[in-house]
Scaffold this motif. Sequence first.
Motif, PDB file in Angstrom:
ATOM      1  N   THR A 301       0.853  -1.185   0.000  1.00  0.00           N
ATOM      2  CA  THR A 301       0.000   0.000   0.000  1.00  0.00           C
ATOM      3  C   THR A 301       0.889   1.235   0.000  1.00  0.00           C
ATOM      4  OG1 THR A 301      -1.788  -1.132   1.176  1.00  0.00           O
ATOM      5  CG2 THR A 301      -1.761   1.278   1.265  1.00  0.00           C
ATOM      6  N   TYR A 302       0.601   2.165  -0.901  1.00  0.00           N
ATOM      7  CA  TYR A 302       1.422   3.365  -1.017  1.00  0.00           C
ATOM      8  C   TYR A 302       0.590   4.500  -1.580  1.00  0.00           C
ATOM      9  CZ  TYR A 302       1.899   1.526  -5.822  1.00  0.00           C
ATOM     10  OH  TYR A 302       1.660   1.029  -7.078  1.00  0.00           O
ATOM     11  N   GLN A 303       1.168   5.700  -1.615  1.00  0.00           N
ATOM     12  CA  GLN A 303       0.436   6.864  -2.094  1.00  0.00           C
ATOM     13  C   GLN A 303       0.874   7.261  -3.494  1.00  0.00           C
ATOM     14  OE1 GLN A 303       1.545   9.391   1.176  1.00  0.00           O
ATOM     15  NE2 GLN A 303       3.111  10.468  -0.018  1.00  0.00           N
ATOM     16  N   LEU A 304      -0.075   7.826  -4.223  1.00  0.00           N
ATOM     17  CA  LEU A 304       0.170   8.299  -5.582  1.00  0.00           C
ATOM     18  C   LEU A 304      -0.439   9.680  -5.763  1.00  0.00           C
ATOM     19  CD1 LEU A 304      -0.722   5.201  -7.812  1.00  0.00           C
ATOM     20  CD2 LEU A 304       1.569   6.151  -7.431  1.00  0.00           C
ATOM     21  N   GLY A 305       0.224  10.523  -6.544  1.00  0.00           N
ATOM     22  CA  GLY A 305      -0.370  11.783  -6.928  1.00  0.00           C
ATOM     23  C   GLY A 305      -1.410  11.554  -8.002  1.00  0.00           C
ATOM     24  N   GLU A 306      -2.465  12.355  -7.988  1.00  0.00           N
ATOM     25  CA  GLU A 306      -3.553  12.169  -8.947  1.00  0.00           C
ATOM     26  C   GLU A 306      -3.126  12.451 -10.389  1.00  0.00           C
ATOM     27  OE1 GLU A 306      -6.619  14.681  -7.435  1.00  0.00           O
ATOM     28  OE2 GLU A 306      -7.404  13.149  -6.072  1.00  0.00           O
TER      29      GLU A 306
END
Length: 328
Positions: A301-306
């Motif tokens: 699980t990780y974050q991404l820019g839109e």
Amino acid sequence: MADSQSASEVEALIPQFTLDRVLNQDQAGRRIVLSGSIASKPAILLAERAAFPSDHDHLSRFSTSLSHIKNLGANDIYHWYLACTSTSPSSDLAAQPPDLKLNLIYPCTDQHVKKYSQQGIRLVTETPQIYASHVRPYMQAKRDEGRLNWVFNILEGRTEQEDVFYREHGPEGFLILPDLNWDRKTLSSLHLLGLVERRDLWSVRDLRKKDVTWLKHVRGKLLDATVKLYPQLERDQLKLYVHYQPTYYHFHVHVVHVALETGATQATGKALGLENIIGQLEMMAEGEKGEEAGMADVSLTYQLGEASELWTEVFLPLKEGRDARIQP
């Protein structure tokens, strides 16, 4: 402070401040706390760099207003510098130390623009199936575009060799050099990169249970080489991590001072501790895959820019029940 004091009287206090010692300084060098006195009375002065102006008129003159621009290095499209905001280029550099660290990407791509643009952030879970079907092909496409030229320039000895302070050749080889975002002098903001020579490791996803011994070897060498070069530091003052998703798809380890402020690049959803990765690999049940079991077999699980392609082309379509556009 008495209300009867005029603004000019209050402003006149600052030039009267006499320094005794530095109490604290943040890791990025933007804020400093000084202990001293004014008129023989103890005083504390907190200084913080003001925000950059955001209006077009000021920013249009920004690059031409800089002085004492000193190149720290260049590799492919990446260039980095120190500079002064002083408007008198003839002033003594010793009296006007650099107060800006500049990174220049030239020529940049649309992907660079997307990466550095202000944008919303999403948290996604990448299953082994999504990785194999969509993300791995995306990685392959980016590697095929020549995005790793600057990495190969370093590994093959064409650029930045004066910055490499440790190198171990061979199938398990790697090298260590300063990260381009470090000013190369403030130890509390130390940031180094360990680049592996192996071309088969694109990211943490390629690590397998059989790599544990090698990872421990790399970890030990990274720590040993760093404290040897900077004897003021001890091993337990260093933190090792990898990014997922990484900025570029060639496996590398970040070495930073533990006091370095944990901004977005070290936050949960971006950084994975190297010790935790090693521990996770050690605890994997061998099962059918045996020593080939690895990080490609787990969900991350990780974050991404839109604005990122992985969001717009893979995870947003999957979220909306549509077919992802990146296919093997």
